[in-house]
Design a protein around this motif. Structure first.
Motif, PDB file in Angstrom:
ATOM      1  N   LYS A 320       1.313  -1.277   0.291  1.00 40.34           N
ATOM      2  CA  LYS A 320       0.332   0.327  -0.146  1.00 40.34           C
ATOM      3  C   LYS A 320       0.557   1.376   0.149  1.00 40.34           C
ATOM      4  O   LYS A 320       0.622   2.624  -0.288  1.00 40.34           O
ATOM      5  N   THR A 321       1.996   1.181   0.859  1.00 39.99           N
ATOM      6  CA  THR A 321       2.587   2.443   0.979  1.00 39.99           C
ATOM      7  C   THR A 321       3.342   2.475  -0.586  1.00 39.99           C
ATOM      8  O   THR A 321       3.092   4.048  -0.662  1.00 39.99           O
ATOM      9  N   LEU A 322       3.843   1.584  -1.234  1.00 43.67           N
ATOM     10  CA  LEU A 322       4.519   1.594  -1.966  1.00 43.67           C
ATOM     11  C   LEU A 322       3.694   2.280  -3.615  1.00 43.67           C
ATOM     12  O   LEU A 322       3.537   3.254  -4.537  1.00 43.67           O
ATOM     13  N   ILE A 323       3.120   1.871  -3.590  1.00 40.07           N
ATOM     14  CA  ILE A 323       1.521   2.523  -4.268  1.00 40.07           C
ATOM     15  C   ILE A 323       1.301   4.064  -4.388  1.00 40.07           C
ATOM     16  O   ILE A 323       1.392   4.576  -4.641  1.00 40.07           O
ATOM     17  N   GLN A 324       0.773   4.455  -2.836  1.00 39.96           N
ATOM     18  CA  GLN A 324       0.834   5.891  -2.309  1.00 39.96           C
ATOM     19  C   GLN A 324       2.035   6.545  -3.184  1.00 39.96           C
ATOM     20  O   GLN A 324       1.500   7.627  -3.346  1.00 39.96           O
ATOM     21  N   HIS A 325       3.265   6.253  -2.677  1.00 37.38           N
ATOM     22  CA  HIS A 325       4.169   6.758  -3.220  1.00 37.38           C
ATOM     23  C   HIS A 325       4.358   7.073  -4.816  1.00 37.38           C
ATOM     24  O   HIS A 325       4.972   7.734  -5.072  1.00 37.38           O
ATOM     25  N   ALA A 326       4.075   6.164  -5.461  1.00 42.41           N
ATOM     26  CA  ALA A 326       4.052   5.234  -6.764  1.00 42.41           C
ATOM     27  C   ALA A 326       3.030   6.791  -7.579  1.00 42.41           C
ATOM     28  O   ALA A 326       2.574   7.958  -8.323  1.00 42.41           O
ATOM     29  N   ALA A 327       1.837   6.639  -6.315  1.00 42.91           N
ATOM     30  CA  ALA A 327       0.677   7.894  -7.201  1.00 42.91           C
ATOM     31  C   ALA A 327       1.289   9.393  -6.686  1.00 42.91           C
ATOM     32  O   ALA A 327       1.234  10.241  -6.982  1.00 42.91           O
ATOM     33  N   SER A 332       5.119   5.251 -13.036  1.00 40.25           N
ATOM     34  CA  SER A 332       4.331   4.732 -14.469  1.00 40.25           C
ATOM     35  C   SER A 332       5.082   3.433 -14.457  1.00 40.25           C
ATOM     36  O   SER A 332       4.044   2.197 -14.559  1.00 40.25           O
ATOM     37  N   LEU A 333       6.072   2.779 -13.796  1.00 46.96           N
ATOM     38  CA  LEU A 333       6.497   1.408 -13.104  1.00 46.96           C
ATOM     39  C   LEU A 333       6.821   1.061 -12.014  1.00 46.96           C
ATOM     40  O   LEU A 333       7.876   2.140 -11.045  1.00 46.96           O
ATOM     41  N   VAL A 334       7.008  -0.099 -11.513  1.00 50.38           N
ATOM     42  CA  VAL A 334       7.302  -0.461  -9.888  1.00 50.38           C
ATOM     43  C   VAL A 334       7.529  -1.681 -10.397  1.00 50.38           C
ATOM     44  O   VAL A 334       7.568  -2.907 -11.290  1.00 50.38           O
ATOM     45  N   LEU A 335       9.174  -1.475 -10.185  1.00 45.24           N
ATOM     46  CA  LEU A 335      10.241  -3.327  -9.591  1.00 45.24           C
ATOM     47  C   LEU A 335      10.177  -3.407  -8.756  1.00 45.24           C
ATOM     48  O   LEU A 335      10.775  -2.781  -8.362  1.00 45.24           O
ATOM     49  N   VAL A 336       9.972  -4.664  -8.434  1.00 46.83           N
ATOM     50  CA  VAL A 336      10.304  -5.262  -7.352  1.00 46.83           C
ATOM     51  C   VAL A 336      10.840  -6.554  -7.663  1.00 46.83           C
ATOM     52  O   VAL A 336      10.964  -7.225  -8.940  1.00 46.83           O
ATOM     53  N   GLY A 337      11.299  -7.328  -6.215  1.00 48.48           N
ATOM     54  CA  GLY A 337      11.764  -8.527  -6.985  1.00 48.48           C
ATOM     55  C   GLY A 337      10.863 -10.323  -6.085  1.00 48.48           C
ATOM     56  O   GLY A 337      10.225  -9.745  -5.609  1.00 48.48           O
ATOM     57  N   GLN A 338      10.732 -11.316  -6.956  1.00 54.62           N
ATOM     58  CA  GLN A 338      10.947 -12.350  -6.407  1.00 54.62           C
ATOM     59  C   GLN A 338      10.489 -12.931  -5.026  1.00 54.62           C
ATOM     60  O   GLN A 338      11.456 -12.734  -4.580  1.00 54.62           O
ATOM     61  N   SER A 339       9.412 -12.502  -4.434  1.00 55.15           N
ATOM     62  CA  SER A 339       8.996 -12.872  -3.339  1.00 55.15           C
ATOM     63  C   SER A 339       9.678 -14.542  -2.317  1.00 55.15           C
ATOM     64  O   SER A 339       9.475 -15.419  -3.658  1.00 55.15           O
ATOM     65  N   ARG A 340      10.389 -14.895  -1.456  1.00 57.06           N
ATOM     66  CA  ARG A 340      10.304 -15.947  -1.556  1.00 57.06           C
ATOM     67  C   ARG A 340       8.945 -16.963  -0.878  1.00 57.06           C
ATOM     68  O   ARG A 340       8.193 -16.434  -0.728  1.00 57.06           O
ATOM     69  N   GLN A 341       8.798 -18.428  -1.550  1.00 55.34           N
ATOM     70  CA  GLN A 341       7.930 -18.838  -2.197  1.00 55.34           C
ATOM     71  C   GLN A 341       7.412 -19.411  -0.268  1.00 55.34           C
ATOM     72  O   GLN A 341       7.951 -20.192  -0.258  1.00 55.34           O
ATOM     73  N   ARG A 358      -2.997  -7.115  -7.096  1.00 58.10           N
ATOM     74  CA  ARG A 358      -4.105  -6.796  -6.626  1.00 58.10           C
ATOM     75  C   ARG A 358      -4.503  -5.466  -6.301  1.00 58.10           C
ATOM     76  O   ARG A 358      -5.965  -4.898  -7.204  1.00 58.10           O
ATOM     77  N   SER A 359      -3.737  -4.436  -5.619  1.00 61.24           N
ATOM     78  CA  SER A 359      -3.596  -2.728  -5.568  1.00 61.24           C
ATOM     79  C   SER A 359      -3.611  -2.219  -6.572  1.00 61.24           C
ATOM     80  O   SER A 359      -4.431  -0.879  -6.265  1.00 61.24           O
ATOM     81  N   SER A 360      -2.785  -2.155  -7.414  1.00 61.71           N
ATOM     82  CA  SER A 360      -2.711  -1.305  -8.681  1.00 61.71           C
ATOM     83  C   SER A 360      -3.163  -0.853  -9.489  1.00 61.71           C
ATOM     84  O   SER A 360      -4.075  -1.853  -9.857  1.00 61.71           O
ATOM     85  N   HIS A 361      -3.505   0.584 -10.147  1.00 62.46           N
ATOM     86  CA  HIS A 361      -4.214   0.598 -11.017  1.00 62.46           C
ATOM     87  C   HIS A 361      -3.793   1.416 -11.945  1.00 62.46           C
ATOM     88  O   HIS A 361      -3.750   2.587 -11.599  1.00 62.46           O
ATOM     89  N   GLY A 362      -3.830   0.692 -13.255  1.00 58.78           N
ATOM     90  CA  GLY A 362      -3.471   1.510 -14.222  1.00 58.78           C
ATOM     91  C   GLY A 362      -1.122   1.635 -13.939  1.00 58.78           C
ATOM     92  O   GLY A 362      -1.328   2.777 -14.834  1.00 58.78           O
ATOM     93  N   LEU A 363      -0.979   0.765 -13.087  1.00 64.67           N
ATOM     94  CA  LEU A 363       0.188   0.504 -12.744  1.00 64.67           C
ATOM     95  C   LEU A 363       0.884   0.033 -13.651  1.00 64.67           C
ATOM     96  O   LEU A 363       1.002  -1.659 -12.978  1.00 64.67           O
ATOM     97  N   GLU A 364       2.019  -0.055 -14.106  1.00 64.17           N
ATOM     98  CA  GLU A 364       2.995  -1.065 -14.495  1.00 64.17           C
ATOM     99  C   GLU A 364       3.527  -1.679 -13.631  1.00 64.17           C
ATOM    100  O   GLU A 364       4.138  -1.205 -12.884  1.00 64.17           O
ATOM    101  N   ILE A 365       3.353  -3.193 -13.269  1.00 63.14           N
ATOM    102  CA  ILE A 365       4.744  -3.849 -12.117  1.00 63.14           C
ATOM    103  C   ILE A 365       5.046  -4.599 -12.365  1.00 63.14           C
ATOM    104  O   ILE A 365       4.992  -5.616 -13.786  1.00 63.14           O
ATOM    105  N   ASN A 366       6.880  -4.734 -13.131  1.00 61.48           N
ATOM    106  CA  ASN A 366       7.639  -5.727 -13.260  1.00 61.48           C
ATOM    107  C   ASN A 366       7.870  -6.042 -11.865  1.00 61.48           C
ATOM    108  O   ASN A 366       8.282  -5.991 -10.669  1.00 61.48           O
TER     109      ASN A 366
END
Length: 883
Positions: A320-327, A332-341, A358-366
């Motif tokens: 939620k904090t990352l999406i708020q900061h992106a707004a 336009s693009l958020v890049l994160v690493g794959q979490s451990r399973q 699930r929470s982003s709207h119109g935001l590219e997630i890599n």
């Protein structure tokens, strides 16, 4: 396209004033001919008359390269011994002293020998460019920091010598030196790159056909990106639309092993898409071990080297904090690493990437896949187990069981579970998530074993008790988890509050500081509370050395002094933990404003500790208000000096202008008396002769006062005569002035009003006395014979005044502001034509130099004039009692 964008592009095209130009010869691998091409270009410049020096050129024993180098002037290398090995490095100081137009520097990513000024050779190049020297240099594509992971994946070799990508991006010219892989392999086999033994090893380990092709592609992509940037800049200089920057890239980084790999990938993506980018770390209060903190700090430093912005956020929910900061940043693009399973992420909604999707709207997630090979090879770091917290969970469970056993006869069974929930909540608040979960499980077992029928058995007799126990376990886990998270957030808020309090406290202290010494004292008082650090503030002593303004007397080694000098000259941090002279004990940070450094902040951890990233960031944040306070104090000093200079300059001008106007009267009178004595001689009666001689003496004394005052004010205006302030009693000034004006005041009725107790004045006594004499002499000239002249001394809230009142013709209200102008004479009656002495303009300059002012009012009983000299009162000095 906007005019401002075109203007920015045109400004970017202009050569940077005072800075040299950088030309980079880029190759895919060793042996493609970068050094040879650089030397050929150098010979072309030499034939054109350009003064150049070869700073460092590595020929690797290649005959054709050595032939080209021999025809160029070279700067001798610097030799130094390290652990019994003699090392040679480029003579940076010698090149700066010689100051050629062009310098050749081979192998830009090279690491310098220990005890060198800079860790990397590219930092030496930056200093040469800053000195206005052009540089030709070479580098291979595998040395770029952002490509480090890709090169390791292609070749299996971890390149240790790297340089930030922004060094290439700021190059004025980038020339790609290309050679097909087959020809390069032939050169290797022919011994034109390495000696035969090294060539065979290189072909087997690095120079395979596939590796060279992949590296060649990377080099071409890098050159193409540079060409694309130049093309976009060219379009903008023409005022045409250029490829627009679309948003911003945010890379979310945690302290895991993939942090640096994620940062490098973000740098490459941002470069390809022409996006500004930021590294964002969300601190949710989770306790981290030391390796995790070090990895996070390394990733942040890597992002800064690659040209990214580092952002630290504190919140409980990361996604939620990352999406708020992106707004907020319009990313336009958020890049994160794959979490451990992990099983709990699958149960509770997946990892960070899933929650972002699930929470982003119109935001590219890599999402960057994990490096499984590195994950398998990496040994699992042992987690520190706080046994005390788990022991507290066990004790809390035992106490809760005893309490529940005691009240079991009074409370029904469902209410007994509240006792165990209270224990779980207490453990979660006092420790962390692990002990709280342990307490929940132990409470569940105790509740089932001791209180659920059948007692003293884990079997469950009634079906409804199964649901009760499950709900109890669920509530205990949720309660413990919530309380632990609240505690972590509280600790994070405390850290934030500490940093904010530090800034507010320092800002409040600096606000009250009015001069440099007060600012230094406030900073010293604030920083002295950091017991784990030794802090000092340095300033130049006017002779090229250093003086310690606060932090006690310190002794610095030559290397530490060199680091301090470099930080001051280049306005960049140096010393411990930096890339410039990093082997010292001190970290130097210049406190700078637009005009340059105001002071140098030195920090040294005590007892061999390291300077943590949090402390470094806090010191960086505190340095800005401290630098601004020092600049404000300097500005106040400059304004005071300018005001004093203006007052003294005005006074000096008035004095010089009054020479021809005011000195003529006493000279004329003296000359007339002397001519009479010479012409008549003994014919003059003794009484008249005595009167002429006394008049001549009085006029000579009057002239002496004018000249002495003129000389003093002239020296003051040129800075040779300073305000020699000292504590003086007002009665002493009045007594001396009356004594000097005995003859002038003899025809008048002079009265003085002097209170018994008056504060002392902190003034230049001679100047104030002269100002008072000028006012009294002026009043005497305009007073009628046997007129009254009153001299009064008094105080207001913050000032002491001398008032001189007469019964002369007075000054009309509309003319009172003019009496302070040069050559203005308020002529009234027969006594008004004798001038104004040295003039009230000079008196105003004398008083104004002390921060005072002059007032004009009506004189005695509403007749004549009252002129008052107002002087500021200082805090009175203490009176030492006799022993």
């Amino acid at each position: 396209m906007s005019d401002s964008g075109r203007a920015d592009a045109l400004l970017a095209e202009l050569p940077r004033e005072g800075r040299g130009r950088l030309k980079v010869f880029l190759g895919a691998s060793p042996g493609v001919g970068k050094t040879y091409a650089m030397l050929q270009a150098a010979h072309t410049q030499l034939r054109q008359g350009v003064k150049l020096l070869a700073g460092v050129v590595e020929t690797h024993g290649r005959a054709e390269t050595e032939v080209l180098l021999s025809g160029l002037p070279q700067q001798p290398m610097v030799r130094s011994e390290y652990r019994g090995v003699m090392l040679e490095e480029m003579d940076l100081d010698g090149l700066l002293k010689a100051k050629p137009k062009l310098v050749l520097v081979d192998e830009l990513a090279h690491s310098n020998a220990p005890n060198s000024r800079h860790v990397k050779r590219w930092q030496d190049v930056q200093e040469l460019l800053a000195a206005g020297i052009d540089v030709f240099t070479t580098v291979n594509v595998q040395h770029l920091e952002s490509l480090n992971d890709q090169v390791r994946g292609i070749t299996g070799v971890q390149v240790r010598e790297t340089l930030p990508d922004w060094v290439l991006q700021e190059a004025d010219e980038l020339l790609l030196i290309d050679l097909p892989p087959r020809e390069l392999l032939e050169r290797l086999r022919d011994g034109k790159v390495y000696v035969p033994e090294q060539a065979r090893a290189a072909i087997d380990a690095f120079f395979s056909q596939t590796n060279l092709t992949a590296l060649r592609e990377l080099a071409m992509q890098t050159a193409a990106a540079q060409v694309d940037n130049d093309l976009a800049l060219g379009y903008r200089t023409l005022g045409q639309s250029a490829p627009a920057l679309r948003g911003r890239l945010l890379v979310g980084v945690d302290g895991d092993s993939q942090a640096e790999r994620l940062v490098r990938h973000a740098s490459r993506v941002a470069q390809r898409r022409h996006l500004p980018w930021s590294l964002v770390h969300v601190d949710n209060g989770r306790v981290r071990d030391e390796p995790s903190r070090l990895r996070l700090q390394s990733a942040q430093q890597l992002a800064e080297r690659l040209g990214g912005e580092v952002v630290l956020l504190r919140a409980g929910e990361v996604a939620k904090t990352l999406i708020q900061h992106a707004a907020e940043r319009r990313a336009s693009l958020v890049l994160v690493g794959q979490s451990r399973q992990r099983w709990r992420r699958r149960v509770f909604g997946g990892g960070l990437a899933a929650r972002l999707l699930r929470s982003s709207h119109g935001l590219e997630i890599n999402v960057l896949d994990r490096d499984e090979e590195q994950h398998v090879a990496r040994a699992r770091a042992p987690q520190a187990v706080v046994w005390f917290d788990y022991a507290m969970a066990l004790v809390a469970t035992i106490l809760a069981t005893a309490l529940a056993w005691g009240v079991a006869s009074l409370l029904p069974l469902p209410n007994i579970s509240l006792v165990f929930l209270a224990a779980v909540l207490l453990v979660a608040v006092r420790s962390s998530l692990g002990p709280s979960l342990a307490c929940a499980v132990l409470s569940f077992l105790s509740y089932d074993f001791l209180f659920t029928p059948p007692k003293f058995s884990f079997a469950i007799q009634r079906e409804e008790d199964v649901l009760t126990l499950l709900f109890f376990l669920l509530m205990a886990v949720l309660t413990g988890n919530l309380a632990a998270r609240q505690r972590q957030q509280l600790e994070a808020l405390r850290d934030t509050q500490e940093e904010t309090s530090e800034l507010l406290d320092l800002s409040r202290k600096l606000t009250a500081a009015t001069d440099r010494q007060a600012v230094i004292s406030a900073a010293s008082q604030h920083l002295s509370g950091w017991e784990e650090l030794q802090v000092c503030l340095l300033n130049r002593d006017g002779q090229g050395g250093w003086k310690v303004e606060t932090g006690g007397p310190q002794t610095f080694s030559e290397s530490e002094r060199a680091a301090a000098d470099w930080a001051w000259q280049h306005d960049q941090p140096a010393g411990m933990g930096t890339g410039t002279l990093p082997f010292g004990r001190w970290w130097w940070w210049p406190l700078s404003v637009e005009e340059g450094p105001m002071a140098l902040l030195g920090v040294r951890p005590k007892d061999g500790q390291t300077l943590s990233g949090q402390r470094r960031r806090l010191l960086t944040a505190l340095s800005q208000p401290l630098a601004q306070a020092l600049a404000r104090a300097q500005l106040a000093d400059d304004l005071e000096a300018a005001r004093l200079h203006g007052e003294t300059e005005q006074l000096r001008s008035a004095l010089l202008a009054s020479v021809s106007h005011d000195l003529r009267t006493p000279l004329t009178s003296m000359r007339g008396s002397i001519d009479s004595l010479l012409a008549l001689g003994e014919a003059i009666p003794p009484e008249d002769r005595q009167e002429l001689l006394e008049g001549t003496r009085n006029e000579a004394e009057r002239l002496d006062r004018y000249i002495q005052n003129l000389l003093d004010m002239t020296r003051l205006g040129h800075g040779a005569l300073k305000l020699a302030r000292d504590w003086v009693a007002p009665a002493d000034i009045i007594g001396s002035a009356l004594n000097r004006l005995r003859a002038v005041l003899a025809p008048l009725q002079v009265s003085t009003e002097l209170p018994a107790e008056l504060p002392l004045l902190y003034v230049h006594a001679a100047l104030i006395e002269q100002a008072l004499i000028n006012v009294m002499e002026n009043a005497a000239r305009f007073s009628p014979p046997q007129g009254r002249l009153q001299l009064c001394v008094g105080t207001t809230d913050k000032e002491l005044f001398f008032s001189v009142s007469d019964e002369g013709p007075g000054i009309p209200l509309d003319e009172r502001p003019k009496i302070f102008d040069m050559f203005y004479t308020a002529a009234r009656g027969d006594r008004g034509g004798q001038g104004t002495g040295l003039g009230l303009a000079i008196c105003q300059g004398m008083v104004g130099a002390h921060g005072g002012h002059i007032g004009v009012d009506d004189g005695i009983d509403g007749h004549g004039t009252c002129i008052s000299l107002f002087l500021p009162l200082q805090e009175q000095p203490g009176i030492e009692s006799e022993a």
